[in-house]
Design a protein around this motif. Structure first.
Motif, short mmCIF file in Angstrom:
data_model
loop_
_atom_site.label_atom_id
_atom_site.label_comp_id
_atom_site.label_asym_id
_atom_site.label_seq_id
_atom_site.Cartn_x
_atom_site.Cartn_y
_atom_site.Cartn_z
N UNK A 191 0.91 -1.05 0.09
CA UNK A 191 -0.03 0.11 -0.07
C UNK A 191 0.83 1.22 -0.10
N UNK A 192 2.02 1.17 0.32
CA UNK A 192 2.87 2.87 0.96
C UNK A 192 3.52 2.41 -0.16
N UNK A 193 4.04 2.02 -1.35
CA UNK A 193 4.68 1.23 -2.36
C UNK A 193 3.49 2.32 -3.40
N UNK A 194 2.57 1.59 -3.51
CA UNK A 194 1.45 2.00 -4.56
C UNK A 194 1.07 4.19 -4.16
N UNK A 195 1.43 4.33 -2.93
CA UNK A 195 1.44 6.14 -2.60
C UNK A 195 2.19 6.55 -3.15
N UNK A 196 3.68 6.25 -2.64
CA UNK A 196 4.17 6.92 -3.08
C UNK A 196 4.06 7.01 -5.66
N UNK A 197 3.88 5.39 -5.74
CA UNK A 197 4.16 5.56 -7.14
C UNK A 197 3.01 6.78 -7.26
N UNK A 198 1.44 6.90 -6.85
CA UNK A 198 0.74 8.02 -7.22
C UNK A 198 1.31 9.43 -7.25
N UNK A 199 2.33 9.32 -6.07
CA UNK A 199 2.51 10.66 -5.74
C UNK A 199 4.07 11.07 -7.15
N UNK A 200 4.17 10.09 -7.10
CA UNK A 200 5.73 10.36 -8.31
C UNK A 200 4.56 10.61 -9.79
#
Length: 421
Positions: A191-200
Motif C-alpha cells: 500500500x505504501x509503495x502504491x501511494x509513493x508511485x501515485x505521488x510520483x
C-alpha cells in the motif's frame, strides 16, 4: 382565425371574412381579460412550478409533480369560470405540492449518490473501521438535508452532496483496505509503495521534482504549482468576463433595435402560429396517449419532452433479449416516433433494487441497447439521434418493498425531445 385565413387564401375577403376577424378579436380580448384577472391568484403556483421544473421534479419526483399539475389544471378551469376564490385555494394547494416535489427532486439530484454510498459504506463496516471519514460524510449529508429543507441555493446542497459522497466513498475504501490487509490479500508495504508511485505520477504531471525520501516536500511542491495555475486561471477568467460583458452589451443593443423593428409583425403572426402549433401538438399527444393501455405504459409530457414509460416492455430475469410477444408494443412505440419526426430519443433502462448496484446498471444498459437496436432496425431515424443509457436502480418510481412496486420500477423509458419547442 383559421376560417379567416382560409378565406383570405381563397381570395374571399368578404363580409364573412371581416366578421370572423371580429370574432377572433373578441375571443382574444376575453382571454386576455380572464388571464389578467386570474393570474395574480395562481402566480405563486406558477413560480413554484417553474422552480420544480428546473429541479427536474417531473422525472425525479414524478408522482408529486403529477399531483401538483392536477391541482394547477383545476385552478385554471376555475379561472375560466371566473371562480377566483376556488382558483386561489387550488393554486395554494398546487404551490405546496410543487414545493414538496422540488425538495424531493433536489434530494435525489444532490444527495442521491451520497445516500447510496452511505449504504455501501455501512455494509462494509466503515462506521467502525473508518469512523472519522464516515462521521464527516454523515455531517455533510445532514448539512445537505438542512439546506434542502431551508430551500437554500443550489450550490449549498450540491457541495454537501459531493462532500458526503467523497467522505463515504473514502470510508468505504478504507474499510475495504482494512479487510484486504486482515485477509492478507495485500500487505501494508505494498500500500505504501502504491501511494509513493501515485505521488510520483502527480509530481510528473505538475512538472515538479519528486523527493522519494520526503513525501511531504513533494506534496508541498505539487500544491504550490496548483496554486500558481489557479491564480493564472482566475486572472484569465476576469479578462474573459470583461470581454463577454462588452460583447453582451453590444448584443443587447442590437437585439433591442431588431425587436422594435419586428414588433408588429411578430405579435400578429406569432399569435396565429402559436395557436395552430398548440392545436396540432395537442392532437398528436391525444393520439399517442390513446395508443397504450395502463398495463403497457403511460405517456407523460413536460415542456419539450415526451416520456413513454413502458411497464409492459419486460424481460426475462437477468436477460436483455426482446421476446417476439413484445413486438406489438414496440410497434406502438415506432408509431409514436414517426408521429414526431425530428425528435431525438433517449432510451433509459431501469431496474428494481434486487441484486447488486453494478449488476443492475449493466443489465439496464444492455436492455436499453437492445431496445435501441430494435427500433433503429425498423424506424428510419439516424442512429446519432438515438441514445441508450442504463440507470439501474437509481430512479425508482415506486417502493421496492413490494412486488407491485418492483414491477413498476423494472421498466424502459423512452424520452423524446421534441423539435421546434
Amino acid at each position: 382565425m383559421e376560417d379567416a385565413t382560409r378565406r383570405l387564401a381563397d381570395g374571399r375577403r368578404d363580409a364573412r371574412f371581416e366578421e370572423l376577424l371580429g370574432e377572433t378579436e373578441r375571443w382574444l380580448e376575453a382571454a386576455e381579460r380572464i388571464g389578467s384577472a386570474g393570474r395574480p391568484h395562481v402566480l405563486a403556483a406558477l413560480a413554484a412550478r417553474e422552480e420544480a421544473r428546473t429541479s427536474e421534479a417531473e422525472t425525479r419526483a414524478a408522482e408529486g409533480w403529477a399531483r401538483a399539475e392536477a391541482e394547477l389544471e383545476g385552478a385554471g378551469r376555475r379561472l375560466e369560470r371566473e371562480d377566483l376564490e376556488d382558483a386561489t385555494a387550488r393554486g395554494d394547494r398546487a404551490t405546496l405540492l410543487y414545493r414538496r416535489a422540488t425538495r424531493s427532486a433536489r434530494r435525489d439530484q444532490f444527495l442521491g449518490a451520497a445516500i447510496q454510498a452511505r449504504a455501501a459504506a455501512m455494509n462494509a463496516g466503515a462506521s467502525e473501521l473508518a469512523p472519522s471519514a464516515f462521521a464527516a460524510g454523515e455531517a455533510q449529508l445532514a448539512s445537505g438535508e438542512a439546506d434542502i429543507a431551508d430551500n437554500a441555493a443550489t450550490d449549498g446542497p450540491a457541495r454537501a452532496g459531493e462532500a458526503a459522497l467523497a467522505a463515504f466513498s473514502r470510508a468505504h475504501h478504507i474499510a475495504a483496505l482494512f479487510d484486504s490487509v486482515r485477509r492478507r490479500e495485500v500487505s501494508v508495504e505494498r500500500l505504501i509503495d502504491e501511494h509513493e508511485a501515485d505521488l510520483a505520477r502527480l509530481a510528473e504531471a505538475a512538472d515538479v521534482e519528486a523527493l522519494h525520501s520526503n513525501p511531504g516536500e513533494t506534496t508541498a511542491r505539487i500544491a504550490g504549482e496548483i496554486s500558481r495555475l489557479r491564480a493564472d486561471n482566475e486572472r484569465l477568467g476576469i479578462e474573459l468576463a470583461g470581454e463577454r460583458a462588452r460583447a453582451s452589451e453590444f448584443d443587447t443593443r442590437v437585439a433591442t433595435l431588431e425587436a422594435r423593428l419586428s414588433e408588429f409583425e411578430r405579435r400578429f403572426t406569432g399569435a396565429r402560429d402559436e395557436l395552430l402549433a398548440v392545436r396540432e401538438r395537442e392532437a398528436r399527444l391525444r393520439e399517442v396517449q390513446g395508443l397504450f393501455t395502463p398495463a403497457e405504459g403511460e405517456v407523460l409530457l413536460s415542456g419539450d419532452r415526451l416520456v413513454l414509460r413502458l411497464f409492459g416492455l419486460t424481460f426475462e430475469p437477468s436477460r436483455a433479449e426482446i421476446d417476439e410477444a413484445l413486438y406489438p408494443l414496440l410497434t406502438k412505440v415506432q408509431r409514436v416516433i414517426t408521429t414526431f419526426p425530428g425528435a431525438t430519443l433517449r432510451i433509459e433502462g431501469h431496474t428494481d433494487s434486487q441484486g447488486g448496484t453494478r449488476g443492475n446498471q449493466s443489465l439496464s444498459q444492455r436492455r436499453a441497447i437492445a431496445v435501441r437496436e430494435h427500433l433503429l432496425a425498423r424506424v428510419p431515424i439516424p442512429s446519432s439521434r438515438v441514445e441508450a443509457t442504463g440507470l439501474g436502480e437509481e430512479r425508482p418510481i415506486a417502493s421496492n418493498e413490494t412486488e407491485d412496486g418492483r414491477a413498476r420500477n423494472r421498466r424502459i423509458e423512452i424520452v423524446l425531445t421534441l423539435p421546434g419547442s
